[in-house]
Design a protein around this motif. Structure first.
Motif, PDB file in Angstrom:
ATOM      1  N   ILE A 215       0.805  -1.223   0.000  1.00  0.00           N
ATOM      2  CA  ILE A 215       0.000   0.000   0.000  1.00  0.00           C
ATOM      3  C   ILE A 215       0.840   1.276   0.000  1.00  0.00           C
ATOM      4  N   TYR A 216       1.911   1.318   0.787  1.00  0.00           N
ATOM      5  CA  TYR A 216       2.694   2.549   0.895  1.00  0.00           C
ATOM      6  C   TYR A 216       3.387   2.880  -0.422  1.00  0.00           C
ATOM      7  N   VAL A 218       2.389   2.006  -3.317  1.00  0.00           N
ATOM      8  CA  VAL A 218       1.370   2.350  -4.313  1.00  0.00           C
ATOM      9  C   VAL A 218       0.883   3.787  -4.123  1.00  0.00           C
ATOM     10  N   LEU A 219       0.734   4.229  -2.858  1.00  0.00           N
ATOM     11  CA  LEU A 219       0.111   5.522  -2.587  1.00  0.00           C
ATOM     12  C   LEU A 219       1.077   6.693  -2.453  1.00  0.00           C
ATOM     13  N   GLU A 220       2.333   6.447  -2.070  1.00  0.00           N
ATOM     14  CA  GLU A 220       3.256   7.559  -1.834  1.00  0.00           C
ATOM     15  C   GLU A 220       4.130   7.807  -3.071  1.00  0.00           C
ATOM     16  N   PRO A 221       3.880   8.900  -3.800  1.00  0.00           N
ATOM     17  CA  PRO A 221       4.591   9.141  -5.065  1.00  0.00           C
ATOM     18  C   PRO A 221       6.102   9.312  -4.924  1.00  0.00           C
ATOM     19  N   PHE A 222       6.565   9.892  -3.822  1.00  0.00           N
ATOM     20  CA  PHE A 222       8.014  10.036  -3.657  1.00  0.00           C
ATOM     21  C   PHE A 222       8.697   8.678  -3.593  1.00  0.00           C
ATOM     22  N   VAL A 223       8.052   7.733  -2.910  1.00  0.00           N
ATOM     23  CA  VAL A 223       8.630   6.397  -2.740  1.00  0.00           C
ATOM     24  C   VAL A 223       8.608   5.612  -4.047  1.00  0.00           C
ATOM     25  N   ASN A 224       7.512   5.724  -4.830  1.00  0.00           N
ATOM     26  CA  ASN A 224       7.464   4.966  -6.095  1.00  0.00           C
ATOM     27  C   ASN A 224       8.023   5.768  -7.274  1.00  0.00           C
ATOM     28  N   LEU A 225       8.725   6.866  -6.930  1.00  0.00           N
ATOM     29  CA  LEU A 225       9.407   7.686  -7.939  1.00  0.00           C
ATOM     30  C   LEU A 225       8.417   8.249  -8.961  1.00  0.00           C
ATOM     31  N   PHE A 226       7.245   8.638  -8.458  1.00  0.00           N
ATOM     32  CA  PHE A 226       6.217   9.307  -9.266  1.00  0.00           C
ATOM     33  C   PHE A 226       5.842   8.480 -10.498  1.00  0.00           C
ATOM     34  N   VAL A 227       5.641   7.179 -10.246  1.00  0.00           N
ATOM     35  CA  VAL A 227       5.396   6.252 -11.348  1.00  0.00           C
ATOM     36  C   VAL A 227       4.103   6.578 -12.099  1.00  0.00           C
ATOM     37  N   GLU A 228       3.074   7.055 -11.400  1.00  0.00           N
ATOM     38  CA  GLU A 228       1.817   7.404 -12.088  1.00  0.00           C
ATOM     39  C   GLU A 228       2.048   8.548 -13.073  1.00  0.00           C
ATOM     40  N   LYS A 229       2.749   9.564 -12.624  1.00  0.00           N
ATOM     41  CA  LYS A 229       3.030  10.719 -13.480  1.00  0.00           C
ATOM     42  C   LYS A 229       3.874  10.294 -14.678  1.00  0.00           C
ATOM     43  N   GLN A 230       4.893   9.474 -14.421  1.00  0.00           N
ATOM     44  CA  GLN A 230       5.761   9.023 -15.510  1.00  0.00           C
ATOM     45  C   GLN A 230       4.984   8.204 -16.542  1.00  0.00           C
ATOM     46  N   LEU A 231       4.122   7.320 -16.078  1.00  0.00           N
ATOM     47  CA  LEU A 231       3.336   6.514 -17.007  1.00  0.00           C
ATOM     48  C   LEU A 231       2.369   7.379 -17.809  1.00  0.00           C
ATOM     49  N   GLY A 232       1.798   8.387 -17.142  1.00  0.00           N
ATOM     50  CA  GLY A 232       0.910   9.312 -17.853  1.00  0.00           C
ATOM     51  C   GLY A 232       1.642  10.024 -18.971  1.00  0.00           C
ATOM     52  N   GLU A 233       2.868  10.454 -18.699  1.00  0.00           N
ATOM     53  CA  GLU A 233       3.678  11.122 -19.725  1.00  0.00           C
ATOM     54  C   GLU A 233       4.012  10.183 -20.882  1.00  0.00           C
ATOM     55  N   HIS A 301       3.757  -4.174 -10.510  1.00  0.00           N
ATOM     56  CA  HIS A 301       3.723  -4.665  -9.132  1.00  0.00           C
ATOM     57  C   HIS A 301       4.806  -3.926  -8.341  1.00  0.00           C
ATOM     58  N   LEU A 302       4.379  -3.150  -7.331  1.00  0.00           N
ATOM     59  CA  LEU A 302       5.301  -2.329  -6.543  1.00  0.00           C
ATOM     60  C   LEU A 302       5.499  -2.940  -5.154  1.00  0.00           C
ATOM     61  N   LEU A 303       6.738  -2.988  -4.699  1.00  0.00           N
ATOM     62  CA  LEU A 303       7.001  -3.470  -3.346  1.00  0.00           C
ATOM     63  C   LEU A 303       8.313  -2.917  -2.818  1.00  0.00           C
ATOM     64  N   PRO A 304       8.410  -2.732  -1.503  1.00  0.00           N
ATOM     65  CA  PRO A 304       9.695  -2.334  -0.923  1.00  0.00           C
ATOM     66  C   PRO A 304      10.624  -3.544  -0.842  1.00  0.00           C
ATOM     67  N   PHE A 305      11.899  -3.311  -0.951  1.00  0.00           N
ATOM     68  CA  PHE A 305      12.899  -4.364  -0.796  1.00  0.00           C
ATOM     69  C   PHE A 305      12.719  -5.030   0.566  1.00  0.00           C
ATOM     70  N   THR A 306      12.721  -6.339   0.593  1.00  0.00           N
ATOM     71  CA  THR A 306      12.556  -7.207   1.779  1.00  0.00           C
ATOM     72  C   THR A 306      11.114  -7.316   2.268  1.00  0.00           C
TER      73      THR A 306
END
Length: 369
Positions: A215-216, A218-233, A301-306
């Protein structure tokens, strides 16, 4: 009492509204940044999940701003999230910070336990006052989720780059400042109008990509490197498997009020992950199966290491991909992840999906369908 809490996407807006409407002073940590990450990495165990490290950074920044009470969610099951609060408490105390930590565990059939903790934070406000504050916070959460969905549909077809994000940021500010449900209704109409005014390429047909996972991330853009914005572009319409209000419905509502759809979706994972493995591991697989039947072109599929639950899910993804014929790319995120490297992988994934769609189109043409 000066209350703070960790960042997770736009969650800070309804949480801040809730506590302020109950007369509690709120100190919102600065948005997650490189400094936040550096602080968290410096003081957290090396093999801790990335969300724990970011949370530590959030708390240090907020405590330095004068916060004296930390409100933290709790967890259940095999996921290490249930231990976050204890680990974080010890780290911060070792650093010399003086604070109270209040952990809000999922009710698990004991809703009054959660209510009692909220009463404690709010200096014994009445249940009616808590309910009214919760209504406004919930209305904001609903509007924020709708804003995210509209932005993800608009971004891939906008003619002027970043126009969607400009409208989005303005909307966030207005939602944060809104003081009544009536004002929010007007804002909802205004946001729809502003998004509709954005010039779009009407001939463009975006590919559809879903985000699933922890969940984190998926929801926190800083952590997922703004993946939604990048995919939109890159011309992709994005849908998340979970939004703020989804988590609240599943985790905080009494069982008789929980959405029945969630249970039906989870059953889709049973051929691959037959039991609860903690976090959103089982749900990630269920959502991939669900999206394969809804016409989505791919899943990330997004996940934190470990992250243990998502590692279990990841091990079954090759079978799910083969059986349901949907491309899935896994992004494992930690403090070493870089936006440039992720961008390269996203571009390759989007190209693969487009090529796959073209091949399917040619096959249909050749077969006469």
């Amino acid at each position: 009492m000066k209350v703070t809490f960790p960042h997770m996407g736009n969650l800070y807006i309804p949480v801040k509204t809730f506590f302020e409407n109950l007369g509690v002073e709120v100190i919102v940590p600065p948005p997650c940044s490189k400094k936040t990450l550096e602080l968290g990495v410096k003081y957290s165990p090396e093999f801790a999940c990335l969300p724990l490290k970011i949370n530590i950074g959030n708390f240090i920044e907020a405590l330095e701003m004068g916060a004296d009470t930390i409100v933290m969610a709790g967890g259940i099951g095999p996921c290490r999230f249930g231990y976050y609060s204890e680990v974080q408490r010890e780290i911060l105390k070792d650093l010399g910070y003086k604070f109270n930590m209040i952990v809000l565990d999922p009710p698990q059939g004991h809703l009054m336990d959660l209510v009692k903790k909220i009463v404690r934070i709010t200096n014994k406000k009445s249940l009616r006052q808590i309910f009214m504050a919760g209504r406004l916070a919930w209305a904001k959460a609903l509007l924020l989720d709708e804003l995210d969905k509209i932005a993800s549909r608009t971004r891939p077809v906008e003619l002027n780059r970043d126009e969607t994000d400009t409208v989005y940021k303005n909307a966030l500010e207005k939602i944060s400042k809104a003081e009544s449900e009536e004002e929010l209704k007007g804002l909802g109409r205004e946001i729809l109008e502003k998004m509709a005014e954005i010039k779009k390429d009407e001939d463009k047909l975006p590919i559809k990509i879903a985000l699933v996972g922890e969940i984190y991330t998926v929801l926190e853009p800083f952590v997922n490197l703004f993946v939604e914005k990048q995919l939109g572009e890159l011309g992709a319409e994005v849908k998340r498997s979970i939004y703020i209000t989804d988590w609240v419905r599943v985790n905080l509502l009494p069982s008789f009020l929980k959405p029945k759809e969630h249970g039906r979706v989870i059953k889709l994972a049973e051929p691959y992950v037959r039991c609860f493995v903690g976090g959103h591991g089982q749900e990630s697989i269920a959502q991939i199966v669900k999206y394969s039947g809804e016409g989505f072109d791919g899943v990330i599929h997004l996940l934190p290491f470990t992250c243990m639950p998502e590692i279990v899910a990841k091990s079954t993804i090759p079978s799910v991909t083969r059986i349901h014929s949907i491309p899935v790319m896994t992004l494992v995120l930690d403090e070493h992840s870089g936006e440039a490297g992720v961008r390269t992988r996203l571009e390759a994934f989007v190209d693969l999906i487009r090529q796959r769609k073209e091949e399917k189109t040619y096959d249909r043409m050749l077969s006469g369908n």
